[in-house]
Design a protein around this motif. Structure first.
Motif, mmCIF file in Angstrom:
data_model
loop_
_atom_site.group_PDB
_atom_site.id
_atom_site.type_symbol
_atom_site.label_atom_id
_atom_site.label_comp_id
_atom_site.label_asym_id
_atom_site.label_seq_id
_atom_site.Cartn_x
_atom_site.Cartn_y
_atom_site.Cartn_z
ATOM 1 N N THR A 225 55.033 22.712 6.664
ATOM 2 C CA THR A 225 54.768 21.341 7.069
ATOM 3 C C THR A 225 53.538 20.838 6.318
ATOM 4 O O THR A 225 52.442 21.386 6.468
ATOM 5 N N VAL A 226 53.717 19.822 5.520
ATOM 6 C CA VAL A 226 52.625 19.295 4.704
ATOM 7 C C VAL A 226 51.736 18.364 5.517
ATOM 8 O O VAL A 226 50.507 18.453 5.475
ATOM 9 N N LYS A 227 52.365 17.476 6.293
ATOM 10 C CA LYS A 227 51.575 16.513 7.048
ATOM 11 C C LYS A 227 52.393 15.973 8.211
ATOM 12 O O LYS A 227 53.602 15.783 8.090
ATOM 13 N N VAL A 228 51.745 15.759 9.346
ATOM 14 C CA VAL A 228 52.383 15.170 10.521
ATOM 15 C C VAL A 228 51.616 13.907 10.896
ATOM 16 O O VAL A 228 50.393 13.944 11.062
ATOM 17 N N THR A 229 52.306 12.799 11.013
ATOM 18 C CA THR A 229 51.665 11.539 11.399
ATOM 19 C C THR A 229 52.460 10.874 12.516
ATOM 20 O O THR A 229 53.666 11.086 12.640
ATOM 21 N N GLU A 230 51.778 10.085 13.303
ATOM 22 C CA GLU A 230 52.441 9.355 14.373
ATOM 23 C C GLU A 230 53.139 8.124 13.799
ATOM 24 O O GLU A 230 52.704 7.566 12.787
ATOM 25 N N PRO A 231 54.234 7.690 14.416
ATOM 26 C CA PRO A 231 54.923 6.499 13.933
ATOM 27 C C PRO A 231 54.046 5.269 14.112
ATOM 28 O O PRO A 231 53.176 5.243 14.991
#
Length: 256
Positions: A225-231
């Motif tokens: 997983t490179v990056k997790v962001t909120e919508p």
């Protein structure tokens, strides 16, 4: 036919009532000090296994609850045993390197062979990654019949399994012979609450602890997983006076 030996995999996930938050590093969902519980689809699986025993159409020799996860995953196994599972198997896996669906399927194949199970009932998906792949992969690895998204399960005394499954626009009925893999959907049943006496009894039921090495497996992930962001936040709605106003607004937004 001989009795059913049912394996029910269960997973510890963030409670469905908790709103997930992305951690500060934006590498994953925050799990520290967050309430966890059994994956809702897995609760249906345990309930269905217990109901198969209660119906007495086919004798159920054993119901095994299985989980691969951090030490706290033992809590949901105790819950599964309080609901009616006979024993539990806990494969301890580092929370920082969770198993991917294929890894879980390979592990379950080993557990099925070791426990001589002839029926696996598991949730169609877990609510954390929503992959919805493990049941199908397991059936492929075992070369067993499968029925996904089950809303009704019936097993005859000859080992014939009838499953009503939800599909786009309706339902589909499939039949197959044991051994079999079934994944559960929300309309299958309503899970029971674990009563206090059963919770106390579950503490005395056997809970076997193992590691991946015991099954000659490795947990090296294939994906990173490179990056997790909120919508992005949703924009507020707009009120219109009539149908013409709605059509005009849709044209303005480029929807028509």
């Amino acid at each position: 036919m001989s009795g059913l030996r049912i394996l029910v995999p269960v997973k510890r996930v963030i409670d469905y009532a908790v709103k997930p938050r992305v951690n500060r590093a934006q590498t994953a969902v925050e799990t520290t000090s967050v309430k966890h519980s059994m994956n809702p689809f897995d609760e249906l699986s345990i309930e269905e296994a217990v109901r198969l025993r209660e119906r007495k159409t086919v004798p159920v020799e054993e119901i095994i609850a299985f989980s691969a996860g951090p030490p706290k995953a033992a809590d949901i196994l105790r819950t599964a045993m309080a609901m009616g599972a006979d024993r539990g198997i806990h494969v301890q896996v580092d929370e920082q390197t969770p198993l991917e669906p294929l890894g879980v399927a390979k592990l379950l194949k080993k557990v099925v062979e070791a426990s001589n199970s002839n029926l696996v009932i598991l949730g169609k998906q877990s609510i954390d990654d929503d992959a919805g792949q493990t049941g199908q992969m397991l059936a492929g690895l075992l070369d067993w019949a499968q029925a996904t998204q089950a809303s009704k399960v019936e097993i005859g005394d000859g080992g014939e399994v009838t499953v009503v499954k939800e599909v786009d626009g309706g339902v589909e009925t499939v039949r197959a012979k044991l051994p079999m893999v079934i994944t559960t959907d929300l309309r299958l049943n309503e899970p029971r609450y674990a009563s206090l006496p059963n919770i106390m009894k579950a503490k005395k039921k056997p809970l076997e602890k193992k590691t991946l090495k015991d099954f000659d497996l490795e947990a090296a992930p294939r994906l990173k997983t490179v990056k997790v962001t909120e919508p992005p936040p949703r924009k507020g709605g707009v009120k219109v006076e009539d149908v013409d106003g709605m059509i005009g607004k849709l044209k303005e937004l480029g929807a028509l």
